[in-house]
Design a protein around this motif. Structure first.
Motif, PDB file in Angstrom:
ATOM      1  N   GLN A 178       0.857  -1.181   0.000  1.00  0.00           N
ATOM      2  CA  GLN A 178       0.000   0.000   0.000  1.00  0.00           C
ATOM      3  C   GLN A 178       0.890   1.227   0.000  1.00  0.00           C
ATOM      4  O   GLN A 178       2.019   1.168   0.468  1.00  0.00           O
ATOM      5  N   VAL A 179       0.313   2.289  -0.509  1.00  0.00           N
ATOM      6  CA  VAL A 179       1.065   3.537  -0.461  1.00  0.00           C
ATOM      7  C   VAL A 179       0.922   4.132   0.932  1.00  0.00           C
ATOM      8  O   VAL A 179      -0.180   4.327   1.421  1.00  0.00           O
ATOM      9  N   ILE A 180       2.051   4.340   1.587  1.00  0.00           N
ATOM     10  CA  ILE A 180       2.037   4.928   2.918  1.00  0.00           C
ATOM     11  C   ILE A 180       2.876   6.203   2.855  1.00  0.00           C
ATOM     12  O   ILE A 180       4.010   6.171   2.387  1.00  0.00           O
ATOM     13  N   THR A 181       2.296   7.301   3.304  1.00  0.00           N
ATOM     14  CA  THR A 181       3.078   8.533   3.254  1.00  0.00           C
ATOM     15  C   THR A 181       4.105   8.532   4.384  1.00  0.00           C
ATOM     16  O   THR A 181       3.920   7.886   5.405  1.00  0.00           O
ATOM     17  N   TYR A 184       4.797  10.999   6.181  1.00  0.00           N
ATOM     18  CA  TYR A 184       4.179  11.682   7.322  1.00  0.00           C
ATOM     19  C   TYR A 184       3.398  10.690   8.181  1.00  0.00           C
ATOM     20  O   TYR A 184       3.455  10.722   9.402  1.00  0.00           O
ATOM     21  N   GLU A 185       2.715   9.783   7.486  1.00  0.00           N
ATOM     22  CA  GLU A 185       1.944   8.762   8.185  1.00  0.00           C
ATOM     23  C   GLU A 185       2.860   7.909   9.053  1.00  0.00           C
ATOM     24  O   GLU A 185       2.522   7.553  10.187  1.00  0.00           O
ATOM     25  N   GLY A 242       1.734   9.604  12.049  1.00  0.00           N
ATOM     26  CA  GLY A 242       0.392   9.025  12.056  1.00  0.00           C
ATOM     27  C   GLY A 242       0.055   8.344  13.368  1.00  0.00           C
ATOM     28  O   GLY A 242       0.937   8.009  14.160  1.00  0.00           O
ATOM     29  N   THR A 283       9.823   1.228  -2.539  1.00  0.00           N
ATOM     30  CA  THR A 283      10.044   2.297  -3.502  1.00  0.00           C
ATOM     31  C   THR A 283       9.671   3.611  -2.833  1.00  0.00           C
ATOM     32  O   THR A 283       8.677   3.668  -2.125  1.00  0.00           O
ATOM     33  N   ILE A 286       8.335   7.327  -3.298  1.00  0.00           N
ATOM     34  CA  ILE A 286       7.605   8.148  -4.262  1.00  0.00           C
ATOM     35  C   ILE A 286       7.912   9.598  -3.954  1.00  0.00           C
ATOM     36  O   ILE A 286       7.760  10.035  -2.801  1.00  0.00           O
ATOM     37  N   VAL A 311       7.900  11.574  -0.469  1.00  0.00           N
ATOM     38  CA  VAL A 311       6.703  11.832   0.331  1.00  0.00           C
ATOM     39  C   VAL A 311       5.998  10.559   0.736  1.00  0.00           C
ATOM     40  O   VAL A 311       5.203  10.551   1.655  1.00  0.00           O
ATOM     41  N   ALA A 312       6.271   9.484   0.029  1.00  0.00           N
ATOM     42  CA  ALA A 312       5.547   8.260   0.340  1.00  0.00           C
ATOM     43  C   ALA A 312       6.391   7.068  -0.036  1.00  0.00           C
ATOM     44  O   ALA A 312       7.406   7.202  -0.720  1.00  0.00           O
ATOM     45  N   LYS A 364       6.166   2.601  -0.815  1.00  0.00           N
ATOM     46  CA  LYS A 364       5.349   1.395  -0.982  1.00  0.00           C
ATOM     47  C   LYS A 364       6.276   0.226  -0.729  1.00  0.00           C
ATOM     48  O   LYS A 364       7.310   0.099  -1.367  1.00  0.00           O
TER      49      LYS A 364
END
Lengths: 188, 211
Positions: A133-136, A138-139, A143, A173, A175, A183-184, A186
């Motif tokens: 899943q894409v996780i930022t 910041y998260e 989070g 990876t 992103i 910023v994110a 995966k």
């Protein structure tokens, strides 16, 4: 420093503040300093320090350098401080904020090395079911899902650094946004 | 780690979710900031009230500050609601992605099933053919069985002939049995013996007298 109670007793030992001429003793001295810095940063959850030894981060963190001990009125000279930083970077216990350069004006303090952080983060991904899943970033760092994890609160740029070992193993990876800042991520 | 060298793929969906998540992060940041702001302003308000407890109600600065706090609070509520909306949207999206995977799986399964079924297309023909072959096989069996039956008949004929020949060559070996002609009639004997016994008894009883 105000919270001296969290620092080892050697912090109040005056000769520690003078650069020892004997190479062997100096190595010992630098090791002691590294130990002090790491211990302080763990207890304060301080991720960043200026080259002068000032903790950076939350506004309520004390604004005094760790290399300035007012209770015994000793200050480590900046030249020696730079030597300590350089040794710390070499051991992977500090990382320059500007692209990991050793002469940065600020350093990330790594009380775990990057690989160890990477595997901890990977552990979070696996246990929280966030793989694929894409996780930022910041998260990850701010989070609510990571609140109980040691890397919670880590500066986002440092999180990106910690994810690099995973990228090299093709597990992750990064992103990037339009300015090239990660910023994110995966992770698979 | 010994895995395939391909990089982790970032799809269009991932980018869309990323955008959502980034806006969610922004709102998250905003709520934190507002939270901090509200608590600090509340502290300030309390201090102001403490400073002049009598005139605080008429002090415009106090009133203004309280209004501001309420407004910020209102914003915070809104932001939290939006945050929940975004979180829900993200979850829905992620679930939808799983669902598309599910549909894809079904499609793939269907394709394979179709392909496999295609191989059964001329199954009728095949079954007919098999049926015919079996019928033919039965026919052959029957024919073969018949010829064997003929041989069997032949065998019995041979047996009969051999028997006949045997009879001709060794004519009747009659077993010589003792003749029963001279024997007395069977029926009369028991009667005769019992009479004799009776006679004997009579004689016996009389014998002591005689002796």
């Amino acid at each position: 420093m105000s919270n001296q109670s969290e620092l080892p007793p050697i912090y109040s030992f005056p000769p520690l503040y003078t650069r020892q001429p004997n190479g062997l003793i100096r190595r010992q001295q630098i090791n002691s300093w590294i130990e002090i810095i790491l211990q302080y940063c763990i207890s304060q959850k301080c991720w960043r320090m200026t080259a002068e030894g000032m903790p950076v981060g939350e506004p309520d963190v004390t604004k005094q350098s760790i290399f300035n001990n007012s209770s015994i009125q000793r200050v480590v000279p900046q030249v020696f401080v730079d030597e300590i930083w350089s040794q710390m970077c070499e051991e992977g216990k500090a990382l320059g904020v500007q692209d990991g350069k050793r002469d940065s004006s600020q350093f990330y303090i790594l009380w775990r090395n990057l690989d160890s952080w990477a595997s901890l983060i990977l552990q979070w991904f696996e246990s929280s079911g966030s793989l694929n899943q894409v996780i930022t970033i910041y998260e990850l760092s701010q989070g609510d899902g990571t609140a109980d994890w040691e890397f919670h609160g880590m500066p986002e740029a440092l999180v990106a650094h910690c994810l690099k070992p995973l990228c090299q193993r093709n597990r992750a990876t990064l992103i990037k946004d339009e300015r090239g800042i990660a910023v994110a991520t995966k992770v698979v | 780690m010994g895995q395939k060298g391909s990089k982790v793929q970032i799809t269009e969906n991932d980018r869309a979710i990323l955008q959502l998540k980034r806006s969610r992060d922004e709102i998250h940041k905003f709520t934190r900031r507002t939270d901090l702001l509200i608590s600090s302003e509340r502290l300030k308000l309390k201090e102001m009230i403490k400073e002049n407890p009598t005139k605080c109600k008429s002090d415009p600065r106090v009133r203004f500050l309280l209004k501001r706090i309420h407004y910020q609070d209102h914003l915070l509520q809104q932001a939290l609601e939006q945050l929940i909306n975004l979180e829900n949207l993200v979850s829905t999206l992620e679930f939808k992605l799983v669902e598309t995977q599910f549909i894809k799986g079904l499609e793939r399964g269907n394709q394979i099933l179709k392909k496999l079924n295609k191989e059964f297309e001329n199954v009728d023909e095949l079954m007919d053919d098999v049926q015919m072959q079996i019928a033919y096989q039965e026919e052959v069996d029957e024919v073969l069985a018949h010829s064997i039956v003929g041989v069997n008949d032949f065998e019995t004929e041979i047996d009969k002939e051999l028997d006949q020949m045997e009879r001709e060559i060794n004519p009747q070996q009659q077993i010589e049995m003792p003749s029963v002609d001279k024997l007395p009639d069977l029926k009369q004997r028991p009667i005769a013996s019992s009479e004799r016994k009776e006679q004997g008894k009579k004689e016996g009883t009389e014998a002591p007298v005689l002796a």
